[in-house]
Design a protein around this motif. Structure first.
Motif, PDB file in Angstrom:
ATOM      1  N   ALA A   1      -6.153 -11.084  -8.598  1.00 55.29           N
ATOM      2  CA  ALA A   1      -6.402 -10.034  -7.413  1.00 55.29           C
ATOM      3  C   ALA A   1      -5.190  -9.072  -7.561  1.00 55.29           C
ATOM      4  CB  ALA A   1      -6.838 -10.568  -6.026  1.00 55.29           C
ATOM      5  N   CYS A   2      -5.094  -8.136  -8.351  1.00 58.65           N
ATOM      6  CA  CYS A   2      -3.895  -7.281  -8.636  1.00 58.65           C
ATOM      7  C   CYS A   2      -4.418  -6.074  -9.266  1.00 58.65           C
ATOM      8  CB  CYS A   2      -2.995  -7.920  -9.793  1.00 58.65           C
ATOM      9  SG  CYS A   2      -3.617  -8.165 -11.404  1.00 58.65           S
ATOM     10  N   PHE A   3      -3.598  -5.054  -9.343  1.00 57.46           N
ATOM     11  CA  PHE A   3      -3.683  -3.963 -10.320  1.00 57.46           C
ATOM     12  C   PHE A   3      -2.691  -3.780 -11.305  1.00 57.46           C
ATOM     13  CE2 PHE A   3      -0.279  -1.726  -7.820  1.00 57.46           C
ATOM     14  CZ  PHE A   3       0.021  -0.757  -8.729  1.00 57.46           C
ATOM     15  N   ALA A   4      -3.058  -2.946 -12.207  1.00 57.86           N
ATOM     16  CA  ALA A   4      -1.940  -2.563 -13.291  1.00 57.86           C
ATOM     17  C   ALA A   4      -2.237  -1.329 -13.854  1.00 57.86           C
ATOM     18  CB  ALA A   4      -2.102  -3.754 -14.408  1.00 57.86           C
ATOM     19  N   ARG A   5      -3.432  -0.872 -13.656  1.00 57.89           N
ATOM     20  CA  ARG A   5      -3.946   0.368 -14.443  1.00 57.89           C
ATOM     21  C   ARG A   5      -3.875   1.646 -13.323  1.00 57.89           C
ATOM     22  NH1 ARG A   5      -8.830   1.444 -15.966  1.00 57.89           N
ATOM     23  NH2 ARG A   5      -8.140   2.422 -17.964  1.00 57.89           N
ATOM     24  N   GLY A   6      -3.499   2.738 -13.978  1.00 55.09           N
ATOM     25  CA  GLY A   6      -3.390   3.942 -13.028  1.00 55.09           C
ATOM     26  C   GLY A   6      -2.968   5.197 -13.941  1.00 55.09           C
TER      27      GLY A   6
ATOM     28  N   LEU B   1       1.288  -7.979 -13.387  1.00 60.20           N
ATOM     29  CA  LEU B   1       0.170  -8.379 -12.083  1.00 60.20           C
ATOM     30  C   LEU B   1       0.776  -7.799 -10.885  1.00 60.20           C
ATOM     31  CD1 LEU B   1      -0.660 -12.034 -13.209  1.00 60.20           C
ATOM     32  CD2 LEU B   1      -1.619 -10.135 -13.767  1.00 60.20           C
ATOM     33  N   LEU B   2       0.431  -6.608 -10.505  1.00 61.79           N
ATOM     34  CA  LEU B   2       1.018  -5.903  -9.301  1.00 61.79           C
ATOM     35  C   LEU B   2       0.252  -6.280  -8.082  1.00 61.79           C
ATOM     36  CD1 LEU B   2       2.153  -2.596 -11.010  1.00 61.79           C
ATOM     37  CD2 LEU B   2       3.374  -4.545 -10.942  1.00 61.79           C
ATOM     38  N   PRO B   3       0.817  -6.286  -7.028  1.00 55.02           N
ATOM     39  CA  PRO B   3       0.031  -6.590  -5.808  1.00 55.02           C
ATOM     40  C   PRO B   3      -0.702  -5.486  -5.068  1.00 55.02           C
ATOM     41  CG  PRO B   3       2.482  -6.388  -5.059  1.00 55.02           C
ATOM     42  CD  PRO B   3       2.421  -6.263  -6.808  1.00 55.02           C
ATOM     43  N   ILE B   4      -1.672  -5.686  -4.599  1.00 60.56           N
ATOM     44  CA  ILE B   4      -2.690  -4.439  -3.741  1.00 60.56           C
ATOM     45  C   ILE B   4      -2.618  -4.608  -2.211  1.00 60.56           C
ATOM     46  CG2 ILE B   4      -4.078  -4.199  -5.854  1.00 60.56           C
ATOM     47  CD1 ILE B   4      -6.173  -6.218  -4.543  1.00 60.56           C
ATOM     48  N   PRO B   5      -2.630  -3.754  -1.659  1.00 61.24           N
ATOM     49  CA  PRO B   5      -2.473  -4.056   0.086  1.00 61.24           C
ATOM     50  C   PRO B   5      -3.841  -4.548   0.429  1.00 61.24           C
ATOM     51  CG  PRO B   5      -2.870  -1.530  -0.663  1.00 61.24           C
ATOM     52  CD  PRO B   5      -2.784  -2.322  -1.816  1.00 61.24           C
ATOM     53  N   PHE B   6      -3.923  -5.396   1.538  1.00 65.59           N
ATOM     54  CA  PHE B   6      -5.168  -6.150   2.154  1.00 65.59           C
ATOM     55  C   PHE B   6      -5.687  -5.275   3.230  1.00 65.59           C
ATOM     56  CE2 PHE B   6      -1.961  -9.854   0.827  1.00 65.59           C
ATOM     57  CZ  PHE B   6      -2.550  -9.821  -0.506  1.00 65.59           C
ATOM     58  N   ASN B   7      -6.297  -4.104   2.644  1.00 63.95           N
ATOM     59  CA  ASN B   7      -6.953  -3.254   3.431  1.00 63.95           C
ATOM     60  C   ASN B   7      -8.211  -3.026   2.937  1.00 63.95           C
ATOM     61  OD1 ASN B   7      -6.709  -1.152   1.497  1.00 63.95           O
ATOM     62  ND2 ASN B   7      -4.728  -0.542   2.447  1.00 63.95           N
ATOM     63  N   ASP B   8      -9.277  -2.269   3.828  1.00 59.54           N
ATOM     64  CA  ASP B   8     -10.650  -1.942   3.373  1.00 59.54           C
ATOM     65  C   ASP B   8     -10.878  -1.175   2.010  1.00 59.54           C
ATOM     66  OD1 ASP B   8     -11.353  -3.386   5.498  1.00 59.54           O
ATOM     67  OD2 ASP B   8     -11.797  -1.850   6.882  1.00 59.54           O
ATOM     68  N   GLU B   9      -9.816  -0.033   1.940  1.00 63.07           N
ATOM     69  CA  GLU B   9      -9.899   0.525   0.743  1.00 63.07           C
ATOM     70  C   GLU B   9      -9.743  -0.240  -0.355  1.00 63.07           C
ATOM     71  OE1 GLU B   9      -7.868   4.753  -0.740  1.00 63.07           O
ATOM     72  OE2 GLU B   9      -7.187   3.916   0.804  1.00 63.07           O
ATOM     73  N   ALA B  10      -8.649  -0.905  -0.478  1.00 59.53           N
ATOM     74  CA  ALA B  10      -8.452  -1.840  -1.512  1.00 59.53           C
ATOM     75  C   ALA B  10      -9.373  -2.842  -1.907  1.00 59.53           C
ATOM     76  CB  ALA B  10      -7.062  -2.444  -1.461  1.00 59.53           C
ATOM     77  N   LEU B  11     -10.090  -3.210  -0.710  1.00 54.78           N
ATOM     78  CA  LEU B  11     -10.940  -4.259  -0.762  1.00 54.78           C
ATOM     79  C   LEU B  11     -12.479  -3.919  -1.562  1.00 54.78           C
ATOM     80  CD1 LEU B  11     -12.364  -7.207  -0.411  1.00 54.78           C
ATOM     81  CD2 LEU B  11     -13.151  -6.296   2.065  1.00 54.78           C
ATOM     82  N   ASP B  12     -12.686  -2.592  -1.172  1.00 52.98           N
ATOM     83  CA  ASP B  12     -13.763  -1.782  -1.618  1.00 52.98           C
ATOM     84  C   ASP B  12     -13.617  -1.514  -3.016  1.00 52.98           C
ATOM     85  OD1 ASP B  12     -15.046  -1.445   0.652  1.00 52.98           O
ATOM     86  OD2 ASP B  12     -14.460   0.678   1.089  1.00 52.98           O
ATOM     87  N   VAL B  13     -12.248  -1.253  -3.623  1.00 49.35           N
ATOM     88  CA  VAL B  13     -11.835  -1.028  -5.145  1.00 49.35           C
ATOM     89  C   VAL B  13     -12.297  -2.441  -5.784  1.00 49.35           C
ATOM     90  CG1 VAL B  13     -10.172  -0.743  -6.815  1.00 49.35           C
ATOM     91  CG2 VAL B  13     -10.816   0.955  -4.734  1.00 49.35           C
ATOM     92  N   LEU B  14     -11.663  -3.427  -5.197  1.00 49.98           N
ATOM     93  CA  LEU B  14     -11.514  -4.776  -5.948  1.00 49.98           C
ATOM     94  C   LEU B  14     -13.000  -5.207  -6.033  1.00 49.98           C
ATOM     95  CD1 LEU B  14      -9.993  -7.246  -6.963  1.00 49.98           C
ATOM     96  CD2 LEU B  14      -9.860  -7.996  -4.601  1.00 49.98           C
TER      97      LEU B  14
ATOM     98  N   LEU C   1      -2.416 -13.821  -5.967  1.00 50.39           N
ATOM     99  CA  LEU C   1      -1.396 -13.598  -6.556  1.00 50.39           C
ATOM    100  C   LEU C   1       0.394 -14.013  -6.054  1.00 50.39           C
ATOM    101  CD1 LEU C   1      -1.044 -11.650  -8.886  1.00 50.39           C
ATOM    102  CD2 LEU C   1      -0.409  -9.779  -7.533  1.00 50.39           C
ATOM    103  N   SER C   2       1.100 -14.218  -6.828  1.00 51.34           N
ATOM    104  CA  SER C   2       2.607 -14.490  -6.522  1.00 51.34           C
ATOM    105  C   SER C   2       3.055 -13.022  -6.617  1.00 51.34           C
ATOM    106  CB  SER C   2       3.270 -15.309  -7.377  1.00 51.34           C
ATOM    107  OG  SER C   2       3.311 -15.075  -8.688  1.00 51.34           O
ATOM    108  N   ALA C   3       3.488 -12.606  -5.186  1.00 50.34           N
ATOM    109  CA  ALA C   3       4.074 -11.269  -5.118  1.00 50.34           C
ATOM    110  C   ALA C   3       5.516 -11.004  -4.550  1.00 50.34           C
ATOM    111  CB  ALA C   3       2.906 -10.420  -4.178  1.00 50.34           C
ATOM    112  N   TYR C   4       6.256 -10.143  -5.060  1.00 56.35           N
ATOM    113  CA  TYR C   4       7.674 -10.101  -4.757  1.00 56.35           C
ATOM    114  C   TYR C   4       7.954  -8.980  -4.070  1.00 56.35           C
ATOM    115  CZ  TYR C   4       7.370 -13.474  -8.556  1.00 56.35           C
ATOM    116  OH  TYR C   4       6.820 -14.515  -9.415  1.00 56.35           O
ATOM    117  N   ILE C   5       7.146  -8.322  -3.619  1.00 52.40           N
ATOM    118  CA  ILE C   5       7.421  -7.247  -2.501  1.00 52.40           C
ATOM    119  C   ILE C   5       6.072  -7.263  -1.421  1.00 52.40           C
ATOM    120  CG2 ILE C   5       8.478  -5.690  -4.008  1.00 52.40           C
ATOM    121  CD1 ILE C   5       5.882  -4.029  -4.327  1.00 52.40           C
ATOM    122  N   THR C   6       6.321  -6.778  -0.326  1.00 49.82           N
ATOM    123  CA  THR C   6       5.421  -6.482   0.683  1.00 49.82           C
ATOM    124  C   THR C   6       5.000  -5.054   0.784  1.00 49.82           C
ATOM    125  OG1 THR C   6       6.403  -8.491   2.213  1.00 49.82           O
ATOM    126  CG2 THR C   6       4.893  -7.138   3.383  1.00 49.82           C
TER     127      THR C   6
END
Length: 312
Positions: free
Chosen positions: A112-117, A129-142, A162-167
């Motif tokens: 559950a991450c993003f890397a492409r942009g 493996l970059l973290p994603i925000p836990f909101n509805d918009e990101a959930l729709d994408v995932l 994911l193991s994430a190093y930023i919030t």
């Protein structure tokens, strides 16, 4: 919801698969290829990184096919970038689909991450493996990307926390609520990496404000596990981590920590004896050490989930 708990009907019973009521495996890495093929240690399954076997032929794919004749194989990806708003890379998905057809894995998973942009008008891949925000918009994408992968592969997949190093700013849900919603909406399952949860809890403590009391990381992780719907969990990962001065890194380069074993026991009591895997990717030890970690996982699973059915 579909559960990926059995091998395809066309898969012959591997002669080295362990006869246990608990399914445990190891990550199969290059230094251990030959020894494992020769020794045929009793294991329930092997996991490999999907992207290492995308070539149409060659030595790597030949080795994997030999391993597939002995053991069930689980394909674990690190490159789909399922949380990317730009969508799934179609070439990557095509290669994965071809590999799935060749190997007939028992499970297919990614993160559950993003890397492409987009960067200066071109699609780029961060290679991480970059973290994603836990909101509805990101959930729709995932959800959209996971469903696309499942439709292409014609099977449910598993998605790992994911193991994430930023919030990240913009999170409106807890991680467990976010992942539970993903499973409910797409029919995918969750791959619960217990070490990732623990690493995140330790790093939250490291980042606390002056004067704030540290939280008990084990209790925080148990609460995290208790918030997931048990039926959504299809696999557990275990690994080691590296404690540095001001950060803990999920480097998969050491034995599983004692606290992570305690959390694994709690996860088994919560989810049952789902397939469990020991990962070791850096500073690889002798194969016997890795097999010992898998044996410890089996002992704990037999103790804490005694009514589990056989799950390859």
């Amino acid at each position: 919801m579909s559960r990926l708990v059995s091998a395809p009907a066309s898969m012959p019973p591997p002669d080295a698969v362990a006869d246990h009521a608990v399914s445990t495996g190891i990550g199969w890495r290059h230094p251990h290829y030959a020894e494992l093929l020769q020794s045929r240690h009793a294991l329930d399954f092997l996991e490999v990184h999907s992207e290492n076997f995308f070539a149409a032929g060659g030595a790597a794919l030949a080795v994997l096919q030999q391993g597939r004749e002995i053991y069930p194989i689980s394909l674990h990806g690190v490159g789909l970038a399922l949380g990317s708003a730009t969508g799934v890379d179609l070439w990557h998905l095509d290669q994965l689909a071809l590999l799935v057809d060749r190997i007939e894995p028992v499970r297919v998973s990614d993160h559950a991450c993003f890397a492409r942009g987009m960067w200066k008008g071109q699609a780029v891949h961060a290679g991480d493996l970059l973290p994603i925000p836990f909101n509805d918009e990101a959930l729709d994408v995932l959800c959209r990307n996971v469903q696309q992968v499942q439709e292409r592969l014609k099977r449910p997949m598993l998605v790992e926390n994911l193991s994430a190093y930023i919030t990240l700013a913009g999170s409106e849900r807890s991680e467990t609520d976010f992942l539970g919603a993903l499973a409910q909406r797409t029919g995918c399952q969750l791959l619960v990496d217990v070490n990732n949860i623990y690493v995140n809890a330790l790093n939250v403590n490291s980042a606390r404000l002056p004067g704030d009391a540290p939280a008990d990381p084990v209790l925080a992780c148990k609460a995290w596990l208790d918030q997931l719907p048990p039926a959504a969990v299809g696999e557990i990962h275990l690994a080691g981590h590296c404690v540095m001065d001001d950060i803990v890194i999920d480097d998969h380069g050491s034995r599983v920590a004692d606290d992570v074993w305690r959390l694994y026991a709690h996860a088994l009591e919560r989810f049952g004896a789902v397939p469990s895997l020991v990962e070791w990717d850096t500073a690889l030890p002798p194969l016997a050490v890795l097999l010992g970690e898998a044996a410890q996982a089996r002992v704990l699973a037999q103790a804490h989930a005694p009514r589990a059915e056989l799950v390859p």
